[in-house]
Design a protein around this motif. Sequence first.
Motif, PDB file in Angstrom:
ATOM      1  N   LEU A   1      33.454   4.445 -10.715  1.00  0.00           N
ATOM      2  CA  LEU A   1      34.666   5.073 -10.199  1.00  0.00           C
ATOM      3  C   LEU A   1      34.844   4.836  -8.702  1.00  0.00           C
ATOM      4  N   LEU A   2      33.747   4.828  -7.948  1.00  0.00           N
ATOM      5  CA  LEU A   2      33.810   4.720  -6.488  1.00  0.00           C
ATOM      6  C   LEU A   2      33.708   3.259  -6.061  1.00  0.00           C
ATOM      7  N   ALA A   3      34.809   2.566  -6.144  1.00  0.00           N
ATOM      8  CA  ALA A   3      34.840   1.141  -5.802  1.00  0.00           C
ATOM      9  C   ALA A   3      34.311   0.924  -4.386  1.00  0.00           C
ATOM     10  N   GLY A   4      33.368   0.004  -4.264  1.00  0.00           N
ATOM     11  CA  GLY A   4      32.847  -0.367  -2.955  1.00  0.00           C
ATOM     12  C   GLY A   4      31.609   0.377  -2.504  1.00  0.00           C
ATOM     13  N   VAL A   5      31.201   1.404  -3.210  1.00  0.00           N
ATOM     14  CA  VAL A   5      29.994   2.127  -2.793  1.00  0.00           C
ATOM     15  C   VAL A   5      28.765   1.340  -3.251  1.00  0.00           C
ATOM     16  N   SER A   6      27.808   1.193  -2.344  1.00  0.00           N
ATOM     17  CA  SER A   6      26.566   0.513  -2.710  1.00  0.00           C
ATOM     18  C   SER A   6      25.654   1.498  -3.437  1.00  0.00           C
ATOM     19  N   GLN A   7      24.718   0.960  -4.191  1.00  0.00           N
ATOM     20  CA  GLN A   7      23.763   1.798  -4.904  1.00  0.00           C
ATOM     21  C   GLN A   7      22.992   2.668  -3.912  1.00  0.00           C
TER      22      GLN A   7
ATOM     23  N   LEU B   1      25.320   5.476  -2.531  1.00  0.00           N
ATOM     24  CA  LEU B   1      25.585   6.485  -3.550  1.00  0.00           C
ATOM     25  C   LEU B   1      24.355   7.367  -3.740  1.00  0.00           C
ATOM     26  N   THR B   2      23.189   6.762  -3.818  1.00  0.00           N
ATOM     27  CA  THR B   2      21.947   7.516  -3.988  1.00  0.00           C
ATOM     28  C   THR B   2      21.702   8.441  -2.800  1.00  0.00           C
ATOM     29  N   GLN B   3      21.839   7.917  -1.576  1.00  0.00           N
ATOM     30  CA  GLN B   3      21.617   8.743  -0.379  1.00  0.00           C
ATOM     31  C   GLN B   3      22.606   9.895  -0.303  1.00  0.00           C
ATOM     32  N   THR B   4      23.847   9.620  -0.622  1.00  0.00           N
ATOM     33  CA  THR B   4      24.869  10.666  -0.540  1.00  0.00           C
ATOM     34  C   THR B   4      24.627  11.738  -1.591  1.00  0.00           C
ATOM     35  N   LEU B   5      24.298  11.334  -2.807  1.00  0.00           N
ATOM     36  CA  LEU B   5      24.009  12.322  -3.854  1.00  0.00           C
ATOM     37  C   LEU B   5      22.797  13.164  -3.493  1.00  0.00           C
ATOM     38  N   ARG B   6      21.780  12.562  -2.902  1.00  0.00           N
ATOM     39  CA  ARG B   6      20.598  13.325  -2.467  1.00  0.00           C
ATOM     40  C   ARG B   6      20.971  14.344  -1.395  1.00  0.00           C
ATOM     41  N   SER B   7      21.805  13.936  -0.441  1.00  0.00           N
ATOM     42  CA  SER B   7      22.201  14.870   0.619  1.00  0.00           C
ATOM     43  C   SER B   7      23.031  16.019   0.042  1.00  0.00           C
ATOM     44  N   LEU B   8      23.888  15.726  -0.923  1.00  0.00           N
ATOM     45  CA  LEU B   8      24.686  16.778  -1.559  1.00  0.00           C
ATOM     46  C   LEU B   8      23.804  17.729  -2.366  1.00  0.00           C
ATOM     47  N   GLU B   9      22.779  17.181  -3.001  1.00  0.00           N
ATOM     48  CA  GLU B   9      21.836  18.020  -3.737  1.00  0.00           C
ATOM     49  C   GLU B   9      21.049  18.896  -2.764  1.00  0.00           C
TER      50      GLU B   9
ATOM     51  N   GLU C   1      39.264  19.362 -15.017  1.00  0.00           N
ATOM     52  CA  GLU C   1      38.262  20.344 -14.627  1.00  0.00           C
ATOM     53  C   GLU C   1      37.006  19.636 -14.163  1.00  0.00           C
ATOM     54  N   PRO C   2      36.330  20.222 -13.178  1.00  0.00           N
ATOM     55  CA  PRO C   2      35.058  19.634 -12.744  1.00  0.00           C
ATOM     56  C   PRO C   2      34.108  19.507 -13.929  1.00  0.00           C
ATOM     57  N   ARG C   3      33.379  18.416 -13.946  1.00  0.00           N
ATOM     58  CA  ARG C   3      32.454  18.181 -15.055  1.00  0.00           C
ATOM     59  C   ARG C   3      31.270  17.375 -14.566  1.00  0.00           C
ATOM     60  N   SER C   4      30.278  17.316 -15.375  1.00  0.00           N
ATOM     61  CA  SER C   4      29.093  16.514 -15.107  1.00  0.00           C
ATOM     62  C   SER C   4      29.451  15.036 -15.260  1.00  0.00           C
ATOM     63  N   MET C   5      28.892  14.212 -14.365  1.00  0.00           N
ATOM     64  CA  MET C   5      29.116  12.769 -14.474  1.00  0.00           C
ATOM     65  C   MET C   5      27.787  12.048 -14.314  1.00  0.00           C
ATOM     66  N   ARG C   6      27.637  10.993 -15.084  1.00  0.00           N
ATOM     67  CA  ARG C   6      26.439  10.170 -14.957  1.00  0.00           C
ATOM     68  C   ARG C   6      26.526   9.332 -13.694  1.00  0.00           C
ATOM     69  N   TYR C   7      25.373   8.943 -13.188  1.00  0.00           N
ATOM     70  CA  TYR C   7      25.299   8.112 -11.988  1.00  0.00           C
ATOM     71  C   TYR C   7      26.144   6.849 -12.171  1.00  0.00           C
ATOM     72  N   SER C   8      26.018   6.222 -13.321  1.00  0.00           N
ATOM     73  CA  SER C   8      26.755   4.977 -13.568  1.00  0.00           C
ATOM     74  C   SER C   8      28.265   5.201 -13.584  1.00  0.00           C
ATOM     75  N   GLU C   9      28.724   6.362 -14.074  1.00  0.00           N
ATOM     76  CA  GLU C   9      30.154   6.679 -14.056  1.00  0.00           C
ATOM     77  C   GLU C   9      30.656   6.793 -12.617  1.00  0.00           C
ATOM     78  N   LEU C  10      29.877   7.483 -11.794  1.00  0.00           N
ATOM     79  CA  LEU C  10      30.249   7.623 -10.386  1.00  0.00           C
ATOM     80  C   LEU C  10      30.297   6.260  -9.707  1.00  0.00           C
ATOM     81  N   ALA C  11      29.298   5.440  -9.970  1.00  0.00           N
ATOM     82  CA  ALA C  11      29.240   4.111  -9.348  1.00  0.00           C
ATOM     83  C   ALA C  11      30.456   3.267  -9.736  1.00  0.00           C
TER      84      ALA C  11
ATOM     85  N   LEU D   1      34.739  11.571  -1.555  1.00  0.00           N
ATOM     86  CA  LEU D   1      35.097  10.925  -2.818  1.00  0.00           C
ATOM     87  C   LEU D   1      34.203  11.367  -3.980  1.00  0.00           C
ATOM     88  N   ILE D   2      32.923  11.583  -3.714  1.00  0.00           N
ATOM     89  CA  ILE D   2      32.024  12.065  -4.776  1.00  0.00           C
ATOM     90  C   ILE D   2      32.425  13.468  -5.206  1.00  0.00           C
TER      91      ILE D   2
END
Length: 147
Positions: free
Chosen positions: A72-78, A81-89, A60-70, A40-41
């Motif tokens: 948009l992704l209904a039900g994801v905990s902070q 979301l943080t752990q998943t973004l770190r793993s993707l990075e 088109e793919p674009r930059s998104m702020r953390y708060s925008e992602l949070a 989903l991210i």
Amino acid sequence: MATMTAAQKRAQTKAEYDAFLAACPSRKLLDRISDKWVTLILAALGSDGSHQPGTHCAGEPRSMRYSELARLLAGVSQKMLTQTLRSLERDGLVTRTVAPTVPVTVSYELTDLGLSLHHMVRGLKTWAETHMDEVLAHRETYDARTD
């Protein structure tokens, strides 16, 4: 014994990856990218930011702020979301940019590697949304048959 260049060694190693083999490291990568939040991210980072529930994100793919992602992704905990973004990075699929604003603004964007996966993930998300009614009907038929 002939010596191999670094490029030849990489090509040989790449040819040896086979996810059907138990010891193949690509299995761990498949496990990571098949996670719902990763999917989903990666799909969200391609949205134009105007997503409404029940509609398809497009653009088109674009930059998104953390708060925008949070949002948009209904039900994801902070935490998730943080752990998943770190793993993707860590895997090189997204980049994290911190802007020195007050308060600090953190945004995420797909890398070229992430973009190559984004297109497949978008297709998978679209397939799931398109065929959900059919899958539910099949589940209902199956469950009625096995009761």
